[in-house]
Design an enzyme around this catalytic site. Structure first.
Site, PDB file in Angstrom:
ATOM      1  N   TYR A 154      -1.436  22.829  -1.120  1.00  0.00           N
ATOM      2  CA  TYR A 154      -2.869  21.780  -1.893  1.00  0.00           C
ATOM      3  C   TYR A 154      -4.083  23.000  -1.973  1.00  0.00           C
ATOM      4  CZ  TYR A 154      -1.042  17.654  -0.337  1.00  0.00           C
ATOM      5  OH  TYR A 154      -0.694  16.422   1.071  1.00  0.00           O
ATOM      6  N   LYS A 191      -2.177   9.043   1.124  1.00  0.00           N
ATOM      7  CA  LYS A 191      -2.216   7.590   2.152  1.00  0.00           C
ATOM      8  C   LYS A 191      -1.593   6.249   1.240  1.00  0.00           C
ATOM      9  CE  LYS A 191      -3.272   9.694   5.543  1.00  0.00           C
ATOM     10  NZ  LYS A 191      -2.026  10.459   5.936  1.00  0.00           N
ATOM     11  N   HIS A 247       7.378  18.208   8.423  1.00  0.00           N
ATOM     12  CA  HIS A 247       6.454  19.055   8.567  1.00  0.00           C
ATOM     13  C   HIS A 247       5.527  19.263   9.553  1.00  0.00           C
ATOM     14  CE1 HIS A 247       7.196  19.861   3.510  1.00  0.00           C
ATOM     15  NE2 HIS A 247       8.341  19.718   4.866  1.00  0.00           N
ATOM     16  N   PRO A 263      -3.894  10.345  -5.083  1.00  0.00           N
ATOM     17  CA  PRO A 263      -3.396   9.872  -4.181  1.00  0.00           C
ATOM     18  C   PRO A 263      -3.607  11.771  -2.982  1.00  0.00           C
ATOM     19  CG  PRO A 263      -3.295  11.234  -6.615  1.00  0.00           C
ATOM     20  CD  PRO A 263      -4.551   9.740  -6.231  1.00  0.00           C
ATOM     21  N   TYR A 300      -4.813  13.005   8.531  1.00  0.00           N
ATOM     22  CA  TYR A 300      -3.482  13.425   7.643  1.00  0.00           C
ATOM     23  C   TYR A 300      -2.017  13.173   8.023  1.00  0.00           C
ATOM     24  CZ  TYR A 300      -0.120  15.621   4.535  1.00  0.00           C
ATOM     25  OH  TYR A 300       0.484  16.101   3.375  1.00  0.00           O
TER      26      TYR A 300
HETATM   27  P1  FAD Z   1       4.384  -1.542  -5.159  1.00  0.00           P
HETATM   28  O1  FAD Z   1       5.156  -0.132  -5.232  1.00  0.00           O
HETATM   29  O2  FAD Z   1       3.118  -1.314  -7.159  1.00  0.00           O
HETATM   30  O3  FAD Z   1       5.260  -2.805  -5.632  1.00  0.00           O
HETATM   31  C1  FAD Z   1       4.798  -3.915  -6.136  1.00  0.00           C
HETATM   32  C2  FAD Z   1       5.995  -4.159  -7.369  1.00  0.00           C
HETATM   33  O4  FAD Z   1       5.380  -6.086  -7.497  1.00  0.00           O
HETATM   34  C3  FAD Z   1       6.446  -3.776  -7.743  1.00  0.00           C
HETATM   35  O5  FAD Z   1       8.198  -3.652  -7.847  1.00  0.00           O
HETATM   36  C4  FAD Z   1       6.383  -4.352  -9.030  1.00  0.00           C
HETATM   37  O6  FAD Z   1       7.161  -4.071 -10.405  1.00  0.00           O
HETATM   38  C5  FAD Z   1       6.111  -6.087  -8.394  1.00  0.00           C
HETATM   39  N1  FAD Z   1       4.931  -6.877  -9.434  1.00  0.00           N
HETATM   40  C6  FAD Z   1       3.803  -6.634 -10.098  1.00  0.00           C
HETATM   41  N2  FAD Z   1       3.630  -7.170 -11.344  1.00  0.00           N
HETATM   42  C7  FAD Z   1       4.405  -8.517 -10.389  1.00  0.00           C
HETATM   43  C8  FAD Z   1       4.417  -9.934 -10.916  1.00  0.00           C
HETATM   44  N3  FAD Z   1       3.693 -11.173 -11.558  1.00  0.00           N
HETATM   45  N4  FAD Z   1       6.199 -10.506 -10.667  1.00  0.00           N
HETATM   46  C9  FAD Z   1       6.789 -10.159  -9.543  1.00  0.00           C
HETATM   47  N5  FAD Z   1       7.199  -8.701  -9.385  1.00  0.00           N
HETATM   48  C10 FAD Z   1       5.581  -8.467  -9.593  1.00  0.00           C
HETATM   49  N6  FAD Z   1       0.987   7.440  -3.259  1.00  0.00           N
HETATM   50  C11 FAD Z   1       0.957   8.429  -2.019  1.00  0.00           C
HETATM   51  O7  FAD Z   1       0.862   8.482  -0.833  1.00  0.00           O
HETATM   52  N7  FAD Z   1       1.317   9.505  -2.853  1.00  0.00           N
HETATM   53  C12 FAD Z   1       1.645   9.396  -4.494  1.00  0.00           C
HETATM   54  O8  FAD Z   1       1.812  10.911  -4.699  1.00  0.00           O
HETATM   55  C13 FAD Z   1       1.318   8.903  -5.009  1.00  0.00           C
HETATM   56  N8  FAD Z   1       1.749   8.592  -5.738  1.00  0.00           N
HETATM   57  C14 FAD Z   1       1.712   7.741  -6.873  1.00  0.00           C
HETATM   58  C15 FAD Z   1       2.159   7.430  -8.401  1.00  0.00           C
HETATM   59  C16 FAD Z   1       1.827   6.386  -9.292  1.00  0.00           C
HETATM   60  C17 FAD Z   1       2.425   6.603 -10.655  1.00  0.00           C
HETATM   61  C18 FAD Z   1       1.551   5.489  -8.747  1.00  0.00           C
HETATM   62  C19 FAD Z   1       1.110   3.815  -9.684  1.00  0.00           C
HETATM   63  C20 FAD Z   1       1.268   5.200  -7.173  1.00  0.00           C
HETATM   64  C21 FAD Z   1       1.199   6.346  -6.397  1.00  0.00           C
HETATM   65  N9  FAD Z   1       0.601   6.580  -4.746  1.00  0.00           N
HETATM   66  C22 FAD Z   1       1.107   7.542  -4.550  1.00  0.00           C
HETATM   67  C23 FAD Z   1       1.012   4.984  -4.448  1.00  0.00           C
HETATM   68  C24 FAD Z   1       2.215   4.451  -3.770  1.00  0.00           C
HETATM   69  O9  FAD Z   1       2.896   4.388  -4.659  1.00  0.00           O
HETATM   70  C25 FAD Z   1       1.878   3.036  -3.243  1.00  0.00           C
HETATM   71  O10 FAD Z   1       0.616   2.872  -2.707  1.00  0.00           O
HETATM   72  C26 FAD Z   1       2.600   2.353  -3.617  1.00  0.00           C
HETATM   73  O11 FAD Z   1       3.385   1.601  -4.258  1.00  0.00           O
HETATM   74  C27 FAD Z   1       2.367   0.841  -2.700  1.00  0.00           C
HETATM   75  O12 FAD Z   1       3.655   0.141  -2.596  1.00  0.00           O
HETATM   76  P2  FAD Z   1       3.472  -1.947  -3.000  1.00  0.00           P
HETATM   77  O13 FAD Z   1       4.415  -2.411  -2.379  1.00  0.00           O
HETATM   78  O14 FAD Z   1       2.586  -2.081  -2.190  1.00  0.00           O
HETATM   79  O15 FAD Z   1       3.019  -1.241  -4.959  1.00  0.00           O
HETATM   80  C1  DHB Z   2       2.506  13.942  -2.975  1.00  0.00           C
HETATM   81  C2  DHB Z   2       2.186  13.534  -3.621  1.00  0.00           C
HETATM   82  C3  DHB Z   2       0.644  13.578  -2.531  1.00  0.00           C
HETATM   83  O1  DHB Z   2      -0.375  13.102  -3.080  1.00  0.00           O
HETATM   84  C4  DHB Z   2       0.617  14.318  -1.712  1.00  0.00           C
HETATM   85  O2  DHB Z   2      -0.572  14.289  -0.700  1.00  0.00           O
HETATM   86  C5  DHB Z   2       1.834  15.309  -1.187  1.00  0.00           C
HETATM   87  C6  DHB Z   2       2.120  14.827  -1.417  1.00  0.00           C
HETATM   88  C7  DHB Z   2       4.290  14.106  -3.855  1.00  0.00           C
HETATM   89  O3  DHB Z   2       4.560  12.999  -4.153  1.00  0.00           O
HETATM   90  O4  DHB Z   2       4.915  15.002  -2.981  1.00  0.00           O
END
Ligand code: FAD
Ligand code: DHB
Length: 389
Positions: A200, A296, A72, A292, A384
């Site tokens: 947005y 980021k 994009h 969100p 961004y």
């Molecule tokens: P996570 O993806 O949370 O991974 C952590 C892992 O650790 C998981 O698999 C979990 O099961 C595991 N874990 C937890 N506890 C334990 C334990 N006790 N023992 C062993 N394993 C464990 N970011 C964006 O940029 N845009 C978005 O639209 C967006 N939407 C989101 C929607 C939701 C509902 C959530 C929760 C987050 C969203 N995020 C979004 C944020 C993004 O998904 C996270 O920043 C990203 O997943 C971070 O990755 P991570 O690997 O650090 O953590």
């Molecule tokens: C999406 C989520 C976001 O927070 C964003 O800023 C842009 C896209 C998505 O889930 O597609």
């Protein structure tokens, strides 16, 4: 059991770190609480910065993202019924890739399996120990038996609710938090996106976002009150609400269809400092959460991995401590800038129940300034697409 780096959590940060280390000849074991299918079932982020896309290539897991991801060059802001395009590529020379976190996770899991990496799923009661000293270890339960993994380092990649950050409470951990007075109600539907770029939308009824996962799968969000219940949102109600918030010609172009996922997420800003405690590192959501808006969260997890991987590689290849010693400070500098950007974009695009008339005028002035100033658009665009690592 013994490994060099024990990784807690098989989300994007744990998997990416594990793969980069494996390719550098460093031995890892990933401990994951959930099942593989559960991890793959979570629908989360969708926008990758170039820096993160490059790291997936570096980890040998970027081929499908390059084939199927959607590059994009810009996105639209809408307010007062009008569209204002932010031309990311013209302003920064960079673009982003729209490719779901679920797919990133799948590609990294496939690569880990193909390269013989060990992941222990359904590991219960995972606990880091003795990371203040020279001989840390991790314990976990599986099938009623307690196991111990001795290691050189522990990477806490276990998300916001995981055990790693809890293990350092009271050991000099400082936390900073802001909870926003609303959430995002999101759906995924097997319908073509309304536009080939993201939209947005700032509207008196609240923020809305038109995003996508592919040319046939759409992701839409609307700002909602914190006490809303997902069961009270039929698909029809959702489609009516998002169309009300979009400019008329965009609303008319929305293709509706049954949702395949629907959930509400609260919005929060959170940072834990420092990100290193002896031989334990906090990585990704374990250390920080952004609202969100601006996409980021996932990208910050990747930049943490960049700094930590570089430090660990130098430690094993050159016996140099300097990279791991600098990890917390380097990661936090970028984290705070992404926190600032996500906070700013959240403030600029949402309706706050307590904004008052002055706050409302400030937001309108901010948007008016943005739509007329190349300098302001460049600032938005460079954040961004992602600040340099
Ligand atoms: P996570 O993806 O949370 O991974 C952590 C892992 O650790 C998981 O698999 C979990 O099961 C595991 N874990 C937890 N506890 C334990 C334990 N006790 N023992 C062993 N394993 C464990 N970011 C964006 O940029 N845009 C978005 O639209 C967006 N939407 C989101 C929607 C939701 C509902 C959530 C929760 C987050 C969203 N995020 C979004 C944020 C993004 O998904 C996270 O920043 C990203 O997943 C971070 O990755 P991570 O690997 O650090 O953590
Ligand atoms: C999406 C989520 C976001 O927070 C964003 O800023 C842009 C896209 C998505 O889930 O597609």
């Amino acid at each position: 059991m013994r490994t060099q780096v024990a990784i807690i959590g098989s989300g994007p940060s744990g998997l990416l770190l594990g793969q980069l280390l494996a390719d550098a000849g460093v031995d890892t074991i990933i401990l994951e609480r959930a099942t593989k299918d559960y991890v793959l079932g979570r629908i989360r982020a969708g926008v990758l910065e170039e820096g993160m896309a490059d790291m997936l290539d570096e980890a040998g897991a970027g081929a499908r993202m390059r084939r199927e991801g959607l590059p994009h060059d810009g996105f639209d802001l809408t307010f007062s019924g009008r569209h204002h395009r932010i031309d990311l590529h013209a302003l920064t020379g960079k673009r982003v890739v729209v490719y779901g976190q679920t797919e990133v996770t799948r590609d990294l899991m496939d690569r880990r399996e193909a390269t013989g990496g060990v992941t222990i799923y359904e590991a219960q009661n995972v606990q880091p120990h003795d990371f203040d000293g020279a001989s840390p270890y991790v314990t976990y339960d599986k099938d009623g038996v307690t196991h111990r993994i001795d290691c050189d380092f522990i990477a806490g990649c276990d998300g916001f609710h995981g055990p790693s950050r809890k293990a350092v409470e009271g050991k000099g951990l400082q936390t900073f938090e802001r909870v926003y007075p609303f959430g995002w109600l999101g759906i995924v539907a097997e319908v073509p996106p309304v536009s080939h770029e993201l939209i947005y939308c700032n509207h008196p009824r609240g923020f809305a976002l038109c995003s996508m996962r592919s040319n046939t799968r759409s992701r839409y969000y609307v700002q909602c009150a914190l006490d809303e219940k997902v069961e009270e949102w039929s698909d029809d109600r959702f489609w009516d609400e998002i169309r009300r918030r979009l400019p008329a010609e965009t609303a008319e172009a929305v293709t509706t269809g049954p949702s395949i996922e629907k959930s509400i997420a609260p919005l929060r800003s959170f940072v834990a400092e420092p990100m290193r405690f002896g031989r334990l590192f906090l990585v990704g959501d374990a250390a920080h959460i952004v609202p969100p808006t601006g996409a980021k969260g996932l990208n910050l997890a990747a930049s943490d991995v960049r700094y930590l991987f570089d430090g660990l590689r130098d430690y094993y290849a050159d016996k140099s401590d300097s990279g791991i010693n600098a990890y917390s400070e380097r990661a936090l500098r970028r984290v705070w800038k992404a926190e600032r950007f996500s906070w700013w974009m959240t403030n600029t695009m949402h309706r706050f129940p307590d904004a008052g008339p002055f706050g409302q005028r400030m937001q309108e002035a901010e948007l008016d300034y943005l739509s007329g100033s190349i300098a302001a658009q460049t600032s938005l665009a460079e954040n961004y697409v992602g600040l340099p690592y």
